[in-house]
Design a protein around this motif. Structure first.
Motif, PDB file in Angstrom:
ATOM      1  N   SER A  58       0.824  -1.213   0.000  1.00  0.00           N
ATOM      2  CA  SER A  58       0.000   0.000   0.000  1.00  0.00           C
ATOM      3  C   SER A  58       0.857   1.262   0.000  1.00  0.00           C
ATOM      4  CB  SER A  58      -0.962  -0.007   1.190  1.00  0.00           C
ATOM      5  OG  SER A  58      -0.256   0.053   2.403  1.00  0.00           O
ATOM      6  N   LEU A  61       2.068   1.646  -3.600  1.00  0.00           N
ATOM      7  CA  LEU A  61       0.989   2.083  -4.495  1.00  0.00           C
ATOM      8  C   LEU A  61       0.656   3.550  -4.286  1.00  0.00           C
ATOM      9  CD1 LEU A  61      -1.430  -0.977  -4.428  1.00  0.00           C
ATOM     10  CD2 LEU A  61      -0.125  -0.120  -6.372  1.00  0.00           C
ATOM     11  N   PHE A  62       0.606   3.980  -3.039  1.00  0.00           N
ATOM     12  CA  PHE A  62       0.293   5.374  -2.748  1.00  0.00           C
ATOM     13  C   PHE A  62       1.380   6.292  -3.308  1.00  0.00           C
ATOM     14  CE2 PHE A  62       0.010   8.881   0.563  1.00  0.00           C
ATOM     15  CZ  PHE A  62      -1.082   9.477  -0.022  1.00  0.00           C
ATOM     16  N   SER A  63       2.633   5.909  -3.094  1.00  0.00           N
ATOM     17  CA  SER A  63       3.755   6.701  -3.600  1.00  0.00           C
ATOM     18  C   SER A  63       3.759   6.750  -5.130  1.00  0.00           C
ATOM     19  CB  SER A  63       5.060   6.110  -3.077  1.00  0.00           C
ATOM     20  OG  SER A  63       6.159   6.783  -3.612  1.00  0.00           O
ATOM     21  N   LYS A  64       3.498   5.597  -5.764  1.00  0.00           N
ATOM     22  CA  LYS A  64       3.470   5.559  -7.226  1.00  0.00           C
ATOM     23  C   LYS A  64       2.312   6.381  -7.783  1.00  0.00           C
ATOM     24  CE  LYS A  64       4.060   1.675  -9.411  1.00  0.00           C
ATOM     25  NZ  LYS A  64       4.109   0.247  -9.780  1.00  0.00           N
ATOM     26  N   ALA A  65       1.190   6.412  -7.086  1.00  0.00           N
ATOM     27  CA  ALA A  65       0.052   7.204  -7.547  1.00  0.00           C
ATOM     28  C   ALA A  65       0.394   8.687  -7.551  1.00  0.00           C
ATOM     29  CB  ALA A  65      -1.167   6.945  -6.665  1.00  0.00           C
ATOM     30  N   VAL A  66       1.029   9.152  -6.480  1.00  0.00           N
ATOM     31  CA  VAL A  66       1.434  10.557  -6.415  1.00  0.00           C
ATOM     32  C   VAL A  66       2.458  10.855  -7.505  1.00  0.00           C
ATOM     33  CG1 VAL A  66       2.615  12.280  -4.990  1.00  0.00           C
ATOM     34  CG2 VAL A  66       0.879  10.812  -3.983  1.00  0.00           C
ATOM     35  N   GLN A  68       2.782   9.384 -10.416  1.00  0.00           N
ATOM     36  CA  GLN A  68       2.121   9.415 -11.720  1.00  0.00           C
ATOM     37  C   GLN A  68       1.347  10.719 -11.921  1.00  0.00           C
ATOM     38  OE1 GLN A  68       2.518   7.307 -14.277  1.00  0.00           O
ATOM     39  NE2 GLN A  68       4.018   6.293 -12.976  1.00  0.00           N
ATOM     40  N   PHE A  69       0.722  11.219 -10.856  1.00  0.00           N
ATOM     41  CA  PHE A  69       0.048  12.515 -10.960  1.00  0.00           C
ATOM     42  C   PHE A  69       1.049  13.628 -11.284  1.00  0.00           C
ATOM     43  CE2 PHE A  69      -3.594  10.819  -8.413  1.00  0.00           C
ATOM     44  CZ  PHE A  69      -4.569  11.070  -9.370  1.00  0.00           C
ATOM     45  N   ASN A  72       2.210  13.298 -14.867  1.00  0.00           N
ATOM     46  CA  ASN A  72       1.160  13.767 -15.770  1.00  0.00           C
ATOM     47  C   ASN A  72       1.132  15.295 -15.807  1.00  0.00           C
ATOM     48  OD1 ASN A  72      -1.074  13.479 -17.524  1.00  0.00           O
ATOM     49  ND2 ASN A  72      -2.446  13.860 -15.807  1.00  0.00           N
ATOM     50  N   GLY A 120       7.138   0.185  -4.936  1.00  0.00           N
ATOM     51  CA  GLY A 120       7.018   1.514  -5.517  1.00  0.00           C
ATOM     52  C   GLY A 120       8.350   2.149  -5.847  1.00  0.00           C
ATOM     53  N   SER A 129       6.239  12.144  -4.097  1.00  0.00           N
ATOM     54  CA  SER A 129       6.189  10.695  -3.897  1.00  0.00           C
ATOM     55  C   SER A 129       6.901  10.285  -2.612  1.00  0.00           C
ATOM     56  CB  SER A 129       6.783   9.960  -5.102  1.00  0.00           C
ATOM     57  OG  SER A 129       8.163  10.217  -5.236  1.00  0.00           O
TER      58      SER A 129
END
Length: 177
Positions: A58, A61-66, A68-69, A72, A120, A129
């Motif tokens: 988790s 995943l949280f770090s990778k989500a930030v 990716q944002f 982007n 991550g 991240s």
């Protein structure tokens, strides 16, 4: 079937039958292992073993989500329409460091893809991240400390442990009075 979806998007379609059979065999082995371990292993042992793994997943995943944002946002800022994972340049204002080795995007550099998928890992983290990763662990530690303090308070007051359904029922009944 998770392997099948991943390979169908990025590899030659000829690899799909092999992936299908490997997927079925892995699923059978994992299921059989859980079945055999479920008969012999205590649930406490299983959860104590599985919890740290899930917490690391988790956090990654949280770090990778930030990340990716932020990638982007950088892609929109420089006006590119390429895949954000294939960007060769990063926002130096947000970058913590950038390693030329240890890239999870290069297949020949060892197990960095494994660390990327599970933890991550990236060879060019951003401030966001890293902060997200640290905040995740601060939140986890806070929740675990609160749970431990609550449990010690319950033991000190001599209350027996009640299940979740009983706790909700007592809370609902207590509010109606």
């Amino acid at each position: 079937m998770a392997f099948l979806g991943g390979i169908a998007l990025s590899e030659d379609p000829g690899h799909i039958p092999l992936d299908f059979f490997v997927d079925i065999i892995c699923g059978f082995l994992i299921g059989y292992t859980f079945y055999r371990a479920g008969n012999t292993m205590k649930l406490h042992t299983f959860f104590v073993t599985a919890s740290p793994v899930i917490l690391y997943l988790s956090a990654g995943l949280f770090s990778k989500a930030v990340l990716q944002f932020q990638k982007n946002k950088w892609a929109h800022l420089i006006g590119t329409t390429v895949d954000i994972d294939s960007l060769k340049y990063c926002d130096a204002r947000q970058s913590v460091f950038r390693l030329t080795c240890c890239s999870p995007d290069v297949n020949t550099e060892g197990g960095w893809q494994f660390f990327n998928a599970l933890l991550g890992w990236t060879n060019s983290p951003t401030i966001g991240s890293v902060v997200a990763y640290v905040l995740h662990w601060i939140f986890v530690v806070f929740v675990l400390v609160v749970m431990k303090v609550t449990d010690r308070k319950r033991i000190r007051l001599g209350r027996e442990r009640i299940g979740f359904k009983s706790m909700i029922a007592n809370w609902v009944i207590g509010r109606k009075k």
